[in-house]
Design an enzyme around this catalytic site. Structure first.
Site, PDB file in Angstrom:
ATOM      1  N   HIS A 117     -13.107   2.324  31.798  1.00  0.00           N
ATOM      2  CA  HIS A 117     -11.914   2.579  32.605  1.00  0.00           C
ATOM      3  C   HIS A 117     -11.758   4.053  32.956  1.00  0.00           C
ATOM      4  O   HIS A 117     -11.126   4.383  33.949  1.00  0.00           O
ATOM      5  CB  HIS A 117     -10.711   2.162  31.763  1.00  0.00           C
ATOM      6  CG  HIS A 117      -9.747   1.334  32.474  1.00  0.00           C
ATOM      7  ND1 HIS A 117      -8.435   1.268  32.086  1.00  0.00           N
ATOM      8  CD2 HIS A 117      -9.858   0.557  33.552  1.00  0.00           C
ATOM      9  CE1 HIS A 117      -7.795   0.490  32.895  1.00  0.00           C
ATOM     10  NE2 HIS A 117      -8.637   0.047  33.795  1.00  0.00           N
ATOM     11  N   HIS A 137      -0.775   3.093  40.598  1.00  0.00           N
ATOM     12  CA  HIS A 137      -2.016   2.802  39.881  1.00  0.00           C
ATOM     13  C   HIS A 137      -2.189   3.875  38.811  1.00  0.00           C
ATOM     14  O   HIS A 137      -3.051   3.774  37.952  1.00  0.00           O
ATOM     15  CB  HIS A 137      -3.216   2.761  40.840  1.00  0.00           C
ATOM     16  CG  HIS A 137      -4.466   2.258  40.190  1.00  0.00           C
ATOM     17  ND1 HIS A 137      -5.481   3.083  39.750  1.00  0.00           N
ATOM     18  CD2 HIS A 137      -4.849   1.010  39.869  1.00  0.00           C
ATOM     19  CE1 HIS A 137      -6.445   2.361  39.212  1.00  0.00           C
ATOM     20  NE2 HIS A 137      -6.086   1.109  39.261  1.00  0.00           N
TER      21      HIS A 137
HETATM   22  O1  LIG Z   1      -8.099  -5.105  30.914  1.00  0.00           O
HETATM   23  C1  LIG Z   1      -6.912  -5.437  30.771  1.00  0.00           C
HETATM   24  O2  LIG Z   1      -6.136  -4.925  29.997  1.00  0.00           O
HETATM   25  C2  LIG Z   1      -6.347  -6.546  31.669  1.00  0.00           C
HETATM   26  C3  LIG Z   1      -7.100  -6.605  32.987  1.00  0.00           C
HETATM   27  C4  LIG Z   1      -7.095  -5.232  33.638  1.00  0.00           C
HETATM   28  O3  LIG Z   1      -6.155  -4.510  33.510  1.00  0.00           O
HETATM   29  N1  LIG Z   1      -8.202  -4.832  34.338  1.00  0.00           N
HETATM   30  C5  LIG Z   1      -8.340  -3.626  35.031  1.00  0.00           C
HETATM   31  C6  LIG Z   1      -9.615  -3.311  35.448  1.00  0.00           C
HETATM   32  C7  LIG Z   1      -9.840  -2.142  36.154  1.00  0.00           C
HETATM   33  C8  LIG Z   1      -8.808  -1.258  36.431  1.00  0.00           C
HETATM   34  C9  LIG Z   1      -9.081  -0.014  37.203  1.00  0.00           C
HETATM   35  O4  LIG Z   1      -8.525   0.138  38.300  1.00  0.00           O
HETATM   36  O5  LIG Z   1      -9.862   0.835  36.709  1.00  0.00           O
HETATM   37  C10 LIG Z   1      -7.523  -1.553  36.008  1.00  0.00           C
HETATM   38  C11 LIG Z   1      -6.405  -0.591  36.259  1.00  0.00           C
HETATM   39  O6  LIG Z   1      -6.682   0.652  36.289  1.00  0.00           O
HETATM   40  O7  LIG Z   1      -5.266  -1.010  36.426  1.00  0.00           O
HETATM   41  C12 LIG Z   1      -7.264  -2.740  35.290  1.00  0.00           C
END
Ligand SMILES: O=C(O)CCC(=O)Nc1ccc(C(=O)O)c(C(=O)O)c1
Length: 459
Positions: free
Chosen positions: A117, A346
């Site tokens: 992430h 975001h």
């Molecule tokens: O994983 C969890 O807790 C639940 C699913 C999830 O949240 N997935 C996810 C994936 C990529 C990004 C991103 O944009 O990097 C983001 C974000 O940043 O909101 C969220």
């Protein structure tokens, strides 16, 4: 007030906090003049004459990313650090194959359900190095009409010889960044570790708060995740008396499964860390108001992007219905002061604001959503912290910016400057109205049309 207009002018005006929001396209210029930077501003020659860069992220649109670099920098070595496997990895590498300067590093993800992430840039120049810790994917939509955040480091000058001690900052930034990058155990990151060794990072005034997959025990238990934040608040946090009645604030764009009751993790282990004050984590959690900011269905529907904004707010109905207690803490996304009420978040931020919101005891901008995968969950009677994902954020304490007590804050773009902390959203927070529902991305929304006149009918 006209204000600065060149990338380096805006950057300088944002010092020393150096906390910026991304430019939002389609709103009045005044909201993009102070404490805002676009991706092309960050990569501008005005910020330095780039010789190589490294982009840590979750999602990459390679052709778009290459176009964000000034033409003369598009041939410089570029390392993309990602967490993709299988077909997604093959697809990303195929996109990169078209560019001879692009190399890849696949972050190992040994824990199931973990994601890479972290969103960070290493920018190497002919006269130094810069680090950017942020919240945007390297794709066009993340930099168009959303509220995103970033910390841009000072220009770190090159040392005459590499050193793990020379060039250290009062916040231990160099040591902590090296530990974070070291956690990948990836040979492709060796050159960038050497670059970090080779630069003087003594001007960094923020603390690194990272997460890396694993079961962290012993003294490593406080090196990552919410236990890292607990340790930093214990060592450098606010006086207990100052913040006794102050809320803990969490603002994020996705939520994981947090357990069947608020006592499972949110209002025990996790709140215990965020409510930690100087010298102790033993605070009466029941007396601490927990305020969570998460967009309502209507916030998304009426946003600049309309329902498609919800494609980046992946809160699943399967998760939401397991934890109805969460909804009692929820507050709307409001950013009138920054002109971003319709630019869906975001960005992810956490902090300790005063009840009025005019003061702030600490502030964290990070990639971490409200999930155990990101922050970690204790195991074995609290002897180890299990983290699934890579995350990265930076933590601001007033005293490291020569501010006594708490930061004074504003979200009003007209009063940004002069050491006031530029908030991304309006404080105090606004509770969900009666009938407000949190945005959920995998159910249909057909009662009312969005900004573009469309409904939301997920597959
Ligand atoms: O994983 C969890 O807790 C639940 C699913 C999830 O949240 N997935 C996810 C994936 C990529 C990004 C991103 O944009 O990097 C983001 C974000 O940043 O909101 C969220």
């Amino acid at each position: 007030a006209r204000g600065p207009v060149t990338p380096s002018g805006v950057y300088k005006a944002g010092q020393p906090l150096s906390f910026f929001l991304t430019k939002v396209h389609g709103i009045e210029n005044k909201y993009n003049r102070f404490c805002t930077m676009d991706v092309k501003d960050i990569l501008s020659p005005e910020m330095g004459n780039l010789t190589a860069s490294c982009q840590f992220n979750y999602m990459f649109e390679v052709p778009w990313l290459m176009k964000q670099y000034p033409q003369q920098f598009r041939s410089k070595p570029l390392l993309l650090v990602h967490g993709f496997k299988g077909a997604n990895k093959a697809s990303l590498e195929a996109d990169g194959a078209a560019y001879s300067n692009i190399r890849f590093c696949q972050a190992r993800l040994d824990m199931p359900y973990g994601t890479h992430h972290t969103k960070m840039m290493f920018l190497l120049y002919d006269n130094g190095m810069r680090v950017v810790v942020h919240t945007s994917n390297m794709m066009e939509h993340d930099w168009f009409q959303k509220t995103q955040g970033m910390w841009i480091s000072p220009l770190f000058p090159k040392l005459s010889k590499p050193s793990s001690t020379l060039g250290e900052s009062p916040t231990g930034f160099k040591r902590d960044l090296l530990e974070y990058v070291g956690a990948y155990q990836a040979y492709q990151l060796k050159d960038w570790k050497d670059h970090i060794f080779h630069h003087d990072m003594s001007s960094a005034r923020v603390f690194i708060v990272g997460s890396c997959p694993g079961r962290h025990a012993g003294d490593k238990k406080s090196h990552f995740g919410h236990m890292r934040l607990r340790r930093l608040l214990h060592d450098h946090g606010p006086e207990k008396e100052l913040v006794r009645t102050w809320p803990v604030l969490g603002q994020y764009s996705s939520v994981g499964t947090l357990g069947p009751a608020k006592e499972s993790w949110l209002c025990t282990e996790w709140l215990q860390s965020l409510a930690t004050v100087k010298g102790t984590s033993c605070v009466p959690l029941m007396t601490i108001p927990l305020q969570l900011i998460f967009p309502t269905k209507d916030d998304v529907r009426t946003s600049l992007e309309g329902y498609p904004a919800g494609g980046s707010i992946p809160y699943s109905i399967h998760v939401a219905r397991k934890q109805p207690y969460l909804h009692t803490f929820l507050h709307q996304w409001r950013s009138e002061g920054r002109g971003r009420s319709r630019a869906m978040p975001h960005i992810k931020t956490y902090g300790r604001p005063s009840p009025s919101g005019k003061e702030l005891a600490w502030f964290l901008v990070t990639s971490a959503n409200l999930s155990k995968a990101a922050w970690g969950a204790m195991e074995k009677k609290g002897s180890q912290l299990m983290i699934r994902s890579y995350e990265l954020g930076v933590l601001f304490f007033p005293k490291f910016f020569e501010v006594k007590g708490a930061f004074r804050t504003t979200s009003d773009v007209d009063s940004i400057g002069g050491g006031v902390f530029p908030l991304p959203y309006d404080l105090p927070v606004t509770r969900y109205s009666k009938g407000d529902k949190p945005w959920i991305w995998d159910i249909a929304h057909k009662e009312l049309p969005d900004t573009n006149g469309n409904m939301w009918c997920p597959p």
